[in-house]
Design an enzyme around this catalytic site. Structure first.
Site, PDB file in Angstrom:
ATOM      1  N   LYS A 163     -24.305 -13.295  29.950  1.00 11.03           N
ATOM      2  CA  LYS A 163     -22.951 -12.747  29.797  1.00 11.03           C
ATOM      3  C   LYS A 163     -22.546 -12.613  28.324  1.00 11.03           C
ATOM      4  O   LYS A 163     -21.882 -11.658  27.944  1.00 11.03           O
ATOM      5  CB  LYS A 163     -21.933 -13.630  30.511  1.00 11.03           C
ATOM      6  N   GLU A 189     -12.924 -16.864  27.444  1.00  9.47           N
ATOM      7  CA  GLU A 189     -12.232 -15.577  27.575  1.00  9.47           C
ATOM      8  C   GLU A 189     -10.761 -15.793  27.793  1.00  9.47           C
ATOM      9  O   GLU A 189     -10.347 -16.824  28.323  1.00  9.47           O
ATOM     10  CB  GLU A 189     -12.717 -14.846  28.840  1.00  9.47           C
ATOM     11  N   HIS A 243     -13.757 -17.281  43.939  1.00 10.65           N
ATOM     12  CA  HIS A 243     -14.303 -16.277  43.015  1.00 10.65           C
ATOM     13  C   HIS A 243     -15.421 -15.462  43.641  1.00 10.65           C
ATOM     14  O   HIS A 243     -16.259 -14.895  42.948  1.00 10.65           O
ATOM     15  CB  HIS A 243     -14.813 -16.914  41.718  1.00 10.65           C
ATOM     16  N   ARG A 281     -28.749  -4.460  40.010  1.00 14.06           N
ATOM     17  CA  ARG A 281     -29.349  -4.415  41.358  1.00 14.06           C
ATOM     18  C   ARG A 281     -28.358  -3.739  42.290  1.00 14.06           C
ATOM     19  O   ARG A 281     -27.254  -3.410  41.880  1.00 14.06           O
ATOM     20  CB  ARG A 281     -29.606  -5.838  41.842  1.00 14.06           C
TER      21      ARG A 281
HETATM   22  P1  ADP Z   1     -19.822 -14.562  38.300  1.00 13.29           P
HETATM   23  O1  ADP Z   1     -20.915 -13.803  37.600  1.00 13.29           O
HETATM   24  O2  ADP Z   1     -20.013 -16.050  38.259  1.00 13.29           O
HETATM   25  O3  ADP Z   1     -19.519 -14.044  39.670  1.00 13.29           O
HETATM   26  P2  ADP Z   1     -17.751 -13.006  36.980  1.00 13.29           P
HETATM   27  O4  ADP Z   1     -17.688 -12.962  35.528  1.00 13.29           O
HETATM   28  O5  ADP Z   1     -18.330 -11.833  37.702  1.00 13.29           O
HETATM   29  O6  ADP Z   1     -18.515 -14.344  37.426  1.00 13.29           O
HETATM   30  O7  ADP Z   1     -16.301 -13.307  37.564  1.00 13.29           O
HETATM   31  C1  ADP Z   1     -16.085 -13.599  38.926  1.00 13.29           C
HETATM   32  C2  ADP Z   1     -14.609 -13.476  39.257  1.00 13.29           C
HETATM   33  O8  ADP Z   1     -13.837 -14.387  38.466  1.00 13.29           O
HETATM   34  C3  ADP Z   1     -13.988 -12.120  38.970  1.00 13.29           C
HETATM   35  O9  ADP Z   1     -14.198 -11.227  40.022  1.00 13.29           O
HETATM   36  C4  ADP Z   1     -12.526 -12.489  38.782  1.00 13.29           C
HETATM   37  O10 ADP Z   1     -11.917 -12.692  40.034  1.00 13.29           O
HETATM   38  C5  ADP Z   1     -12.588 -13.814  38.100  1.00 13.29           C
HETATM   39  N1  ADP Z   1     -12.518 -13.654  36.619  1.00 13.29           N
HETATM   40  C6  ADP Z   1     -13.544 -13.424  35.780  1.00 13.29           C
HETATM   41  N2  ADP Z   1     -13.127 -13.311  34.504  1.00 13.29           N
HETATM   42  C7  ADP Z   1     -11.792 -13.466  34.519  1.00 13.29           C
HETATM   43  C8  ADP Z   1     -10.759 -13.479  33.504  1.00 13.29           C
HETATM   44  N3  ADP Z   1     -11.040 -13.302  32.215  1.00 13.29           N
HETATM   45  N4  ADP Z   1      -9.488 -13.683  33.898  1.00 13.29           N
HETATM   46  C9  ADP Z   1      -9.185 -13.883  35.212  1.00 13.29           C
HETATM   47  N5  ADP Z   1     -10.088 -13.894  36.194  1.00 13.29           N
HETATM   48  C10 ADP Z   1     -11.375 -13.697  35.867  1.00 13.29           C
END
Ligand code: ADP
Length: 668
Positions: A116, A200, A235, A292
């Site tokens: 990431k 973040e 999540h 993917r």
């Molecule tokens: P993973 O790869 O572990 O699934 P992601 O980065 O794709 O993690 O984030 C998963 C979820 O977490 C997102 O769909 C969102 O709901 C929440 N999320 C991620 N980043 C943020 C953020 N900066 N602020 C608020 N919610 C977030």
């Protein structure tokens, strides 16, 4: 195009890939673990190879076993599906080294997006907006704290190597940062073997909107519009839709263009998804790219008419993407609901068990069901507990949502706890209908979506009572037909129902509560005494459990599944489980009692409540097994005596292991 491919996956995605391959004239080879020898994907494929025991690390994650299976079966290419090895660059390289085509992007693109932090850095330099934050190399607490102060609280800590929501922590204020970072590092280390973190800005009530992209190795790349995946618990996504509701045309265009830019920046090939987080002001930021297919690809397929499984096959075979962006036009609206074996009332904890009964809605142009299981299959602790995906399409969002409600109402699952009622509650919620969605939707509306279990309604009790009594009459009629003895008690039972004065008390149990329903026999049916008064009930019960009922003159169709004295009643789109306590029923369902009591799934013994020689009553808890983070109580199947106890607290047991030797008391 390839002549034969191996699918390094299982379940619905393996089945899905097989269907597209078959349409394209490609032969398929399935792989399976010992748990999946009789699985649907194995039955569907043209050939199949065993790759190891049930645990994924010994089978679906075992690179050498999969490569060997591909070589033995003469496959030219490997499709990784999603999950398992699909985003493993080393696997993609191992395929190439073995002379096999990996159906997916080049290993370098997987690596670039797999981290990431690195992905965010790359996106920044490519002009794709990223969430304000810190994704540098220095990882000490002081650096993270300084970054968090600069970003402004609340912040979100994520694992650089993250996925599946693991290693994510919301930090409200500086005081909580060190502890959150420490626990995120521990979780990331154990899940990914990599404890690097990023920080973040935590966006309040954001939406998760992602864009499907396709690219070939000749420099062509297009996007297939966006999906809204804001509906999440823990999540993780449970319901998705396309297009994302309420986007302005220029927002939609901006998202699509940013996604294509992201794909080009890593030299992408095949199908991928660029995930964005969208703040309340409508600004979008790159979150990550999944290199993917995604679980939710069918909603894109429904609105574009393009098969996201086909294009990566074409791209991997070196073909050209013949689609131009301006030729792609979305049509209508699609939803996907993921039917999981999980318990919404227990924070969506995964559930396991055997799918004793499974019924999905009728498929057609508006409704599609993607599944990898059949009735009788088990949802085990080894793999993802998804049972099926329901996908619906219609001209607009409101019509598609109606289709979704109908499709959910037609689902029947007996044997494992599912989220069907929860999904139905989401689909019926006015805020969802109004598209007031963000990633906090489920948490915010939880009381309405996960209601407390109440007592069964009169309607449910009447259906259950009708089913039991009609079933009994059918059995009596069959027994009477089979018996030549005019004095057979079955003839008596049959005649007894014709006696207008006769009544019978049925006792049901719903969890802890017990309800009695008095049934008065009438020539054409019954009258039930219920909390709300008397109710006239009649109907017919087909041998497949479909009940056509008439309750006080109102017609109703219901489904009944009976296993011993457990009754599952499907009425008005909801499932109700009732236990029948009835002297007559007990005589009918005399169970196998005594002998072996075995582990229903692999797990750890966490409590043993009895010793050899103990006299126990039916239903008494004897032993508690922990599996999939849940406790399972093994109860006495009848009154009787415990003869042996084969395990102690702390022991690991395999599925089918004999736990307790048991002897049922002689029935008197
Ligand atoms: P993973 O790869 O572990 O699934 P992601 O980065 O794709 O993690 O984030 C998963 C979820 O977490 C997102 O769909 C969102 O709901 C929440 N999320 C991620 N980043 C943020 C953020 N900066 N602020 C608020 N919610 C977030």
């Amino acid at each position: 195009m390839f002549a034969k491919i191996l699918i390094a996956n299982r379940g619905e995605i393996a089945c899905r890939v097989i269907r597209t391959a078959r349409r394209l004239g490609i032969r398929t080879v399935a792989v399976y673990s010992d748990a999946d020898a009789a699985a649907l994907h194995v039955a569907m494929a043209d050939g199949a190879c065993r790759i190891g025991p049930a645990p994924a690390r010994d089978s679906y994650l075992k690179i050498e076993a999969i490569i060997a299976a591909a070589q033995q079966s003469g496959a030219e290419a490997i499709h990784p599906g999603y999950g398992f090895l699909s985003e493993n660059a080393a696997f993609a390289e191992a395929c190439a080294a073995a002379g096999l085509v990996f159906i997916g992007p080049p290993p370098a693109a997987i690596r670039a997006m797999g981290d990431k932090s690195a992905a965010k850095a790359l996106m920044e330099t490519s002009g794709v907006p990223v969430v304000p934050g810190y994704h540098g190399a220095a990882q000490d607490d002081a650096t993270l704290a300084a970054a968090a102060r600069k970003i402004g609280f609340p912040v979100l800590i994520k694992a650089s190597a993250g996925g599946g929501g693991k290693g994510m922590r919301i930090v409200e204020a500086e005081a909580g940062l060190a502890e959150a970072a420490a626990s995120a590092r521990r979780e990331a280390k154990s899940a990914f073997g990599d404890d690097r973190l990023l920080v973040e800005k935590y966006l309040e009530r954001p939406r998760h909107i992602e864009v499907q992209v396709f690219a070939d190795r000749h420099g062509n790349a297009v996007h297939l519009f966006e999906r809204d995946c804001s509906l999440q618990r823990r999540h993780q996504k449970v319901m998705e839709e396309a297009p994302a509701p309420g986007l302005a045309a220029e927002q939609r265009r901006g998202l699509g263009e940013a996604a294509v830019k992201a794909a080009r920046a890593v030299g992408y090939e095949g199908a991928g998804t660029v995930e964005f987080i969208v703040d309340r002001g409508g600004r979008f930021y790159f979150m990550e790219m999944n290199t993917r297919l995604q679980v939710e690809h069918p909603v894109t397929e429904m609105i574009t008419g393009k098969d996201p499984v086909e294009w990566p096959l074409v791209a991997a075979a070196g073909g050209r993407l013949k689609l131009r962006q301006d030729e792609l036009v979305p049509r209508g609206h699609a939803f996907e609901a993921r039917l999981y074996a999980e318990d919404p009332a227990r924070d969506f904890l995964p559930a396991t068990g055997r799918l004793h009964h499974l019924r999905f809605p009728q498929e057609g142009p508006h409704v599609r069901v993607d599944t990898g299981v059949r009735g009788g299959d088990a949802i085990s602790i080894h793999y993802d507990p998804m049972i099926a995906k329901l996908i619906v399409w219609d001209d607009d969002r409101a019509s598609a949502l109606r289709r979704l409600r109908g499709a959910l109402a037609a689902c029947e699952v007996v044997g494992v706890t599912t989220n069907v009622a929860f999904l139905s509650a989401v689909a019926a919620h006015p805020a969802f209908a109004a598209a007031e969605i963000d990633t906090g939707f489920i948490a915010r509306h939880r009381p309405a979506l996960v209601p407390e279990r109440g007592a069964p309604s009169d309607r449910v009790l009447a259906v259950a009572g009708l089913a039991v009594l009609l079933g009994r009459q059918a059995e009596a009629a069959a027994a009477a037909g089979a018996s030549a003895d005019p004095h057979s008690p079955w003839h008596l039972a049959n005649g007894w129902r014709l006696n207008d004065d006769a009544f019978h008390v049925l006792r049901f149990r719903d969890g802890e509560a017990e309800v009695a329903v008095t049934a008065h026999f009438r020539r054409d049916g019954f009258v039930f005494d219920l909390a709300g008064g008397a109710m006239r009930a009649r109907g017919t019960l087909a041998s497949d459990g479909r009940l056509a009922a008439d309750l006080d003159g109102a017609r109703l169709a219901a489904g009944i599944v009976r296993r011993g004295d457990e009754l599952t009643v499907f009425v008005d789109g909801a499932a109700h489980r009732l236990q029948l306590y009835d002297p007559l029923a007990a005589a009918e369902t005399a169970e196998v009692t005594g002998g072996r009591m075995t582990a229903p799934m692999p797990g750890k013994v966490v409590d043993v409540r009895v010793t050899p020689g103990a006299k126990v009553k039916r239903g008494m808890p004897l032993l508690v097994l922990e599996a999939m983070k849940m406790e399972h109580t093994i109860a006495a199947p009848a009154d009787g005596t415990v003869e042996n106890v084969h395990y102690a607290v702390g022991d690991q047991v395999e599925e089918g292991a004999e736990l307790i030797g048991f002897k049922a008391a002689e029935s008197g």
